[in-house]
Design a protein around this motif. Sequence first.
Motif: not given
Lengths: 336, 274, 317
Positions: A15, A42-43, A46, A48, A209, A213, A215, A231-232, A246
């Motif tokens: 992250d 950014v997880g 995830e 961003l 992605r 998987n 980020g 996502d965000r 979000p």
Amino acid sequence: MRTAGAKPASARPSDLVVDGLSVSYRTPAGPRPVVIDVSFSVGAGEALGIVGESGSGKSTAVTAAIGLLDSEMAHVTATRSTFGGTDLLSGGPDMLGTRIGVVFQNPLVALNPVLTVGRQITDHMRYHLRLDASAARKRAASLLKEVGIADAERRLDSYPHEFSGGMLQRATIAMALACDPDLLVADEPTTALDATVQAEVVDLVLSLRTSRNLGLIWITHDLGLLQRVADRVAVMYAGRIVETGPAGIVLNKPSHPYSQGLLAAVNSLWHGDSERFDTIPGTPPRDLSVIRGCAFLPRCPRAGERCAAERPELIDTGRAAGHRGACWHMTREAST
Amino acid sequence: MSSPRKDRAIRDLGFWIAVGILGFVAVISLAAPVLPIYDYTAMHPQRLAKPSAEFWMGTDQYGRDILSRVVWGMRTSVGVAGLAVIGAAVLGVPLGLVSAVRGGGIDVAVMRFLDALLAFPSLLLAIGVSAITGPGAFSTAIALSIVGIPQMARIVRGSAMVEARHLYIDAARVIGASTARIMVGHILRNIMGPICVQATLFFAIGVLTEAGLSFIGLGVQVPLSSLGSMLKEARAYFTIAPIYAIAPGVVITVIVFALNVAADGLRDRSDPRG
Amino acid sequence: MLSYTIQRLLQAIPVLLLTSLLIFVGLRLAPGDPADFLAGPNATPAQIEIVRHQLGLDQNYAAQYYIWIDAVLHGNLGKSLINGLPVSQLLLDRMAATLQLAASGFIASTMLGILLGLISGLWPGTIIDRIVTFFSALGISMPVFWSGMLLIYLFGVEFRLFPVAGRVAFSQDPLAALKSLALPTLALAIGNAPIVARFLRDGIQDNRRAEHVRTAVAKGLPRWQITRDYVVRNSLIPVVTAAGAKLGNLIGGTALVEIVFSWPGIGSLLVDSMGNRDYGVVQAALLFAVLGFLFSNLLVDLLYGYLDPRVRHVQSA
């Protein structure tokens, strides 16, 4: 060699956490602030999106956060900037190239014109992963296939100028993924491409992605693009984040007047009649060091007394978890 | 590592020192006839004398005072090179301007011709032209001018085309025959920077080429002498009277060095600031 | 690559023709009667007329030019006034010497220039950079024949390390040949290396800030590898053209160096025959010099095309 499928849940922490990041350029006329007190994260896995006009500091903020800025030209400070717990700013960029991959805007300029594409994909691969030439080449060829470049073997020996724009950007993506990073930073990767090619590259990144998987941080000035990708979303103006949350909310029903203005402009472009193209009047400020109060004040339809006296901090809007805006007059819906 | 500010200060200092040196050279060259030095053709009884209180740099193989010969040689070298620069500018600047402003067939023809001239190494071209014009100071100046015209014309043409592009949109609205004259005048004023830089650089080339020509025997002839012709004669006496061969060379080097530094400084001043 | 070569060769032909025309016209413009010159100082009027007819000088200019070009293409360059030898013979004898000197001067200038340019470029602003820059500026300010003289005095007379004049052929004694080549080459290098150095230095400075360097940093490559593969490599390629662009300087310098060091090349032949008013030789030697210059330019262009992949592909597309 990564196979399709999600990364196991117990993988190393990946992250990105950035807190209180500020960047100022060293100029002959003195330090010039370009990014002020920016925080984002950014997880793992995830996506961003960071959106803003040219000069908003979006590219600078991200490149500074991952340790890519030249310390001779820029002064970077942050309360925290870590990836998977490891600091990114203290001199040793261990993460770059290995766990963080970067894709830049103009592939023809971002690549070295006198080295073959194959060489540029393999050189850091060999350095980080200690592969020999043939192993690296095999891996590079399969990467090119993965990004949708046919005739991969031959393409490895071609030079950047022999590729079309879209193909070359795919190759750049392959290069960024060469060492199996956990995070992909894309700095306006489709801005320099034709519209049809843009969509292809977006599709490619999205599928990568999923399969890897990854980020993702996607920097752009194109709101519509982020609908598909993020996502965000964080919106930047004059070196600060003015709204974040979000993607569904920030991109469709934002609270901050600047975001609302952006959205209205995009909507009028696509759906309105050509007579009324809604733009935000005025231009973004050039010199960030002299701003008192809210930076958006001169262009804001809701400006009030408090805005001039006190700069609004990012506060929860109350509309959704993690949705924050920096404005004294935030509304629930986009104003007409 | 040094800061950009320190760099600039050093370069500025260098520039002004160079300008000072060149000013000094100009003054001495102009004032040579009235300076308190020996007549440079006068032969004294002491041949190849060592430097002394009487002859600060000693004497040459004919007993002539070397210092005064250096001064007069400098005057000749600078004079010939200066004439060459003027000649190259007077002919090259209009040529470049016409080529840039007229464009089309004239431009292409001129550029091809200049390219052919530029294809020659400058010394060979100078030798070739000297063959036509004959030896001597004045014809050397002419030969050097001819070498310089293509260089000047090319720079002028390049800069003028950039300037003209800026003016094009405005000029399109102006009606009247005076347009051309206004355009040319405006362009000329704006490209003065690069012209000066090129002229300074060409001055340096001129000094070196004249020295080379005179060294070969094709440049200035007796009784005139330039620094190059002095070196031709001094060659034989290097071991006996080293200063005879060293002094003129030092003067040439200093002048060319100063010219190069000055040209760099001019380039800095005319480019981003101007 | 082949088409690029052919293209360049074809481009050279009109330049060559134009040059020969210039030389031809130039000579005709020279004061005096060519037949008078070419017949020699002691010729009687009748002999002059014979020469005039032999050389076709009684015909119109166009015919003369054609005759000359035709003769040149057949390898007949006329005869020398001084010793009556065929000019082509003289030129051939001397060509090897000049080629040797010019090539060695070119290589030395380029290598020294690259070395100095790398130092200056990779450590800018340091003391060593300033020293290198200063001596570079000094090098191009010194007249090449003067540096030659200084070198002769310093190394040849004072320290007695190298011979001061003349040339030894490699076929005779390789070591002595190298020694005789040393000082003239050094003189040429002093004058030409700074140009290469400056160019490389500027190139490195520019490339340092280039975007592809940022990409290389983003890939996590170590600093030394980035410098080697993304900065220096990119900067070296244009150096070849820079070195080649100043070939004119080098050739002019070669002529002067030949004189100072009594090197039996085409340059000294040219100057000697000018002094002797041996115009047949002058004409041919000039043509030869220009030919050599154009040819070496072509070689440099080809080399650049080979090194820079973009040029290669653009030309063949």
